[in-house]
Design a protein around this motif. Sequence first.
Motif, PDB file in Angstrom:
ATOM      1  N   LEU A 188       9.489   1.657  15.422  1.00 39.80           N
ATOM      2  CA  LEU A 188       9.576   0.693  14.316  1.00 39.80           C
ATOM      3  C   LEU A 188       8.256  -0.053  14.146  1.00 39.80           C
ATOM      4  O   LEU A 188       7.805  -0.292  13.024  1.00 39.80           O
ATOM      5  CB  LEU A 188      10.720  -0.287  14.568  1.00 39.80           C
ATOM      6  N   THR A 189       7.620  -0.408  15.256  1.00 44.02           N
ATOM      7  CA  THR A 189       6.327  -1.095  15.196  1.00 44.02           C
ATOM      8  C   THR A 189       5.253  -0.187  14.607  1.00 44.02           C
ATOM      9  O   THR A 189       4.485  -0.590  13.733  1.00 44.02           O
ATOM     10  CB  THR A 189       5.903  -1.558  16.597  1.00 44.02           C
ATOM     11  N   ASN A 190       5.204   1.061  15.087  1.00 44.42           N
ATOM     12  CA  ASN A 190       4.203   2.009  14.588  1.00 44.42           C
ATOM     13  C   ASN A 190       4.375   2.267  13.095  1.00 44.42           C
ATOM     14  O   ASN A 190       3.391   2.289  12.335  1.00 44.42           O
ATOM     15  CB  ASN A 190       4.309   3.337  15.353  1.00 44.42           C
ATOM     16  N   ILE A 191       5.603   2.487  12.663  1.00 39.53           N
ATOM     17  CA  ILE A 191       5.864   2.816  11.260  1.00 39.53           C
ATOM     18  C   ILE A 191       5.538   1.639  10.355  1.00 39.53           C
ATOM     19  O   ILE A 191       5.027   1.813   9.245  1.00 39.53           O
ATOM     20  CB  ILE A 191       7.316   3.283  11.102  1.00 39.53           C
ATOM     21  N   THR A 192       5.797   0.419  10.830  1.00 42.04           N
ATOM     22  CA  THR A 192       5.450  -0.772  10.042  1.00 42.04           C
ATOM     23  C   THR A 192       3.951  -0.824   9.761  1.00 42.04           C
ATOM     24  O   THR A 192       3.521  -1.117   8.640  1.00 42.04           O
ATOM     25  CB  THR A 192       5.893  -2.045  10.787  1.00 42.04           C
ATOM     26  N   LYS A 193       3.132  -0.527  10.768  1.00 36.84           N
ATOM     27  CA  LYS A 193       1.674  -0.559  10.596  1.00 36.84           C
ATOM     28  C   LYS A 193       1.178   0.671   9.842  1.00 36.84           C
ATOM     29  O   LYS A 193       0.191   0.598   9.108  1.00 36.84           O
ATOM     30  CB  LYS A 193       0.999  -0.628  11.970  1.00 36.84           C
ATOM     31  N   LEU A 194       1.878   1.775  10.007  1.00 36.56           N
ATOM     32  CA  LEU A 194       1.477   3.034   9.395  1.00 36.56           C
ATOM     33  C   LEU A 194       1.449   2.946   7.864  1.00 36.56           C
ATOM     34  O   LEU A 194       0.572   3.493   7.204  1.00 36.56           O
ATOM     35  CB  LEU A 194       2.452   4.112   9.873  1.00 36.56           C
ATOM     36  N   VAL A 195       2.434   2.234   7.294  1.00 40.46           N
ATOM     37  CA  VAL A 195       2.528   2.153   5.823  1.00 40.46           C
ATOM     38  C   VAL A 195       1.874   0.895   5.253  1.00 40.46           C
ATOM     39  O   VAL A 195       1.982   0.634   4.050  1.00 40.46           O
ATOM     40  CB  VAL A 195       4.004   2.220   5.372  1.00 40.46           C
ATOM     41  N   GLU A 196       1.178   0.128   6.092  1.00 45.93           N
ATOM     42  CA  GLU A 196       0.589  -1.139   5.644  1.00 45.93           C
ATOM     43  C   GLU A 196      -0.334  -0.993   4.429  1.00 45.93           C
ATOM     44  O   GLU A 196      -0.235  -1.779   3.482  1.00 45.93           O
ATOM     45  CB  GLU A 196      -0.156  -1.799   6.801  1.00 45.93           C
ATOM     46  N   PRO A 197      -1.255  -0.008   4.392  1.00 42.61           N
ATOM     47  CA  PRO A 197      -2.130   0.099   3.211  1.00 42.61           C
ATOM     48  C   PRO A 197      -1.359   0.337   1.918  1.00 42.61           C
ATOM     49  O   PRO A 197      -1.785  -0.108   0.844  1.00 42.61           O
ATOM     50  CB  PRO A 197      -3.021   1.308   3.549  1.00 42.61           C
ATOM     51  N   ILE A 198      -0.229   1.029   1.995  1.00 43.30           N
ATOM     52  CA  ILE A 198       0.573   1.315   0.810  1.00 43.30           C
ATOM     53  C   ILE A 198       1.357   0.077   0.390  1.00 43.30           C
ATOM     54  O   ILE A 198       1.498  -0.215  -0.797  1.00 43.30           O
ATOM     55  CB  ILE A 198       1.538   2.485   1.072  1.00 43.30           C
ATOM     56  N   ALA A 199       1.860  -0.680   1.383  1.00 39.90           N
ATOM     57  CA  ALA A 199       2.646  -1.878   1.082  1.00 39.90           C
ATOM     58  C   ALA A 199       1.807  -2.950   0.395  1.00 39.90           C
ATOM     59  O   ALA A 199       2.335  -3.746  -0.391  1.00 39.90           O
ATOM     60  CB  ALA A 199       3.256  -2.432   2.372  1.00 39.90           C
ATOM     61  N   LYS A 200       0.506  -2.969   0.663  1.00 46.30           N
ATOM     62  CA  LYS A 200      -0.367  -4.008   0.097  1.00 46.30           C
ATOM     63  C   LYS A 200      -0.890  -3.681  -1.303  1.00 46.30           C
ATOM     64  O   LYS A 200      -1.429  -4.548  -1.971  1.00 46.30           O
ATOM     65  CB  LYS A 200      -1.556  -4.235   1.026  1.00 46.30           C
ATOM     66  N   ASP A 201      -0.748  -2.432  -1.731  1.00 45.84           N
ATOM     67  CA  ASP A 201      -1.326  -1.982  -3.008  1.00 45.84           C
ATOM     68  C   ASP A 201      -0.191  -1.520  -3.918  1.00 45.84           C
ATOM     69  O   ASP A 201       0.448  -0.505  -3.670  1.00 45.84           O
ATOM     70  CB  ASP A 201      -2.305  -0.836  -2.738  1.00 45.84           C
ATOM     71  N   ARG A 202       0.060  -2.271  -4.994  1.00 53.60           N
ATOM     72  CA  ARG A 202       1.201  -1.976  -5.867  1.00 53.60           C
ATOM     73  C   ARG A 202       1.141  -0.583  -6.486  1.00 53.60           C
ATOM     74  O   ARG A 202       2.166  -0.001  -6.804  1.00 53.60           O
ATOM     75  CB  ARG A 202       1.303  -3.020  -6.981  1.00 53.60           C
ATOM     76  N   LEU A 246       6.928   0.551  -3.371  1.00 52.20           N
ATOM     77  CA  LEU A 246       8.275  -0.006  -3.193  1.00 52.20           C
ATOM     78  C   LEU A 246       8.907   0.525  -1.915  1.00 52.20           C
ATOM     79  O   LEU A 246       9.551  -0.223  -1.172  1.00 52.20           O
ATOM     80  CB  LEU A 246       9.151   0.327  -4.406  1.00 52.20           C
ATOM     81  N   ASP A 247       8.731   1.823  -1.658  1.00 54.62           N
ATOM     82  CA  ASP A 247       9.252   2.414  -0.422  1.00 54.62           C
ATOM     83  C   ASP A 247       8.629   1.752   0.802  1.00 54.62           C
ATOM     84  O   ASP A 247       9.323   1.433   1.776  1.00 54.62           O
ATOM     85  CB  ASP A 247       8.951   3.914  -0.375  1.00 54.62           C
ATOM     86  N   ALA A 248       7.299   1.563   0.770  1.00 51.99           N
ATOM     87  CA  ALA A 248       6.578   1.005   1.916  1.00 51.99           C
ATOM     88  C   ALA A 248       7.069  -0.405   2.238  1.00 51.99           C
ATOM     89  O   ALA A 248       7.242  -0.759   3.412  1.00 51.99           O
ATOM     90  CB  ALA A 248       5.078   0.993   1.647  1.00 51.99           C
ATOM     91  N   ASN A 249       7.311  -1.204   1.197  1.00 49.28           N
ATOM     92  CA  ASN A 249       7.809  -2.558   1.435  1.00 49.28           C
ATOM     93  C   ASN A 249       9.233  -2.539   1.976  1.00 49.28           C
ATOM     94  O   ASN A 249       9.578  -3.333   2.856  1.00 49.28           O
ATOM     95  CB  ASN A 249       7.729  -3.378   0.145  1.00 49.28           C
ATOM     96  N   ALA A 250      10.064  -1.618   1.471  1.00 48.36           N
ATOM     97  CA  ALA A 250      11.426  -1.490   1.995  1.00 48.36           C
ATOM     98  C   ALA A 250      11.394  -1.028   3.449  1.00 48.36           C
ATOM     99  O   ALA A 250      12.155  -1.524   4.291  1.00 48.36           O
ATOM    100  CB  ALA A 250      12.221  -0.502   1.145  1.00 48.36           C
ATOM    101  N   ILE A 251      10.501  -0.097   3.759  1.00 51.69           N
ATOM    102  CA  ILE A 251      10.360   0.396   5.129  1.00 51.69           C
ATOM    103  C   ILE A 251       9.981  -0.738   6.065  1.00 51.69           C
ATOM    104  O   ILE A 251      10.567  -0.906   7.148  1.00 51.69           O
ATOM    105  CB  ILE A 251       9.313   1.527   5.183  1.00 51.69           C
ATOM    106  N   GLN A 252       9.004  -1.545   5.671  1.00 57.02           N
ATOM    107  CA  GLN A 252       8.569  -2.644   6.528  1.00 57.02           C
ATOM    108  C   GLN A 252       9.667  -3.698   6.696  1.00 57.02           C
ATOM    109  O   GLN A 252       9.923  -4.167   7.813  1.00 57.02           O
ATOM    110  CB  GLN A 252       7.309  -3.287   5.959  1.00 57.02           C
ATOM    111  N   ASN A 253      10.319  -4.064   5.600  1.00 59.70           N
ATOM    112  CA  ASN A 253      11.365  -5.092   5.676  1.00 59.70           C
ATOM    113  C   ASN A 253      12.523  -4.638   6.551  1.00 59.70           C
ATOM    114  O   ASN A 253      13.018  -5.398   7.402  1.00 59.70           O
ATOM    115  CB  ASN A 253      11.870  -5.442   4.274  1.00 59.70           C
ATOM    116  N   ASN A 254      12.973  -3.407   6.357  1.00 56.74           N
ATOM    117  CA  ASN A 254      14.100  -2.909   7.143  1.00 56.74           C
ATOM    118  C   ASN A 254      13.707  -2.667   8.601  1.00 56.74           C
ATOM    119  O   ASN A 254      14.516  -2.872   9.512  1.00 56.74           O
ATOM    120  CB  ASN A 254      14.647  -1.621   6.523  1.00 56.74           C
TER     121      ASN A 254
END
Length: 254
Positions: free
Chosen positions: A107-121, A145-153
Amino acid sequence: MKIETTTQSELIIHINNQHPIEVLDFTQSMASFALEYNHHSKSDDFKLYIKEVKSGSIIATLVAAAPTLLPFAEHANSVIEFATHLKNAFDRLTGKPSDTALDMTSLTNITKLVEPIAKDRGATLNIHTINVYGNVENSFNVTNLDANAIQNNARREMEGLKEPISAYQNKVVLYFSQARGDNKKGDKGIIELISKKEVKVAFDSQELKSRMIIEADHNIFDRAYIVDVKVQTVNDKPVLYTITEFYESIELGD
């Protein structure tokens, strides 16, 4: 350092970004791919290496290799298996059907993995794998949208995985706000020394509960109890009092 490799499967990561990506976010994302690969493959020898970086947003080709070992046949498809793991993890964290179990590390790795996508609309992460025959095996993408959902969940699941912290309190005063006169759960109490809020109460033994509640010849809500308790907390908040010793009760009016 020379890496000995043979023809092998490749993991293609294409970040289609609308805005410049912070160097730290990109490096953390790539590092998280590598960390999650190691965590998933459970191999200390084979690691992910960048084989090639192309122009056109950011396109990185990753391969699994071992610096000191000859490649083994059983690792030929490890990046394909890893991509399948990522797809299942992304599905789970975006609410799609998936039976993949994720621990705190993943969960920690995946949260950081999608960080560049979550920050760029306008960003999209495209992932696909190519097998040793040059055929595409996996192909999927993650939108902003997926990246933000992934991080939140993922963060929500990480909160649920946090282990309670236990501490013991001796001879503290507890009074019940809710109690059952049987062997079932549902007892709650307050220890004002610890918290003004009611907390679930458990008993170290059924004999202890019988002495305090079930066999009591008085109204238990009119009394306070001097007890030893094991206090379990999550995020510094008490979630369970387990009574380990009972000394005496006192009338609340005294």
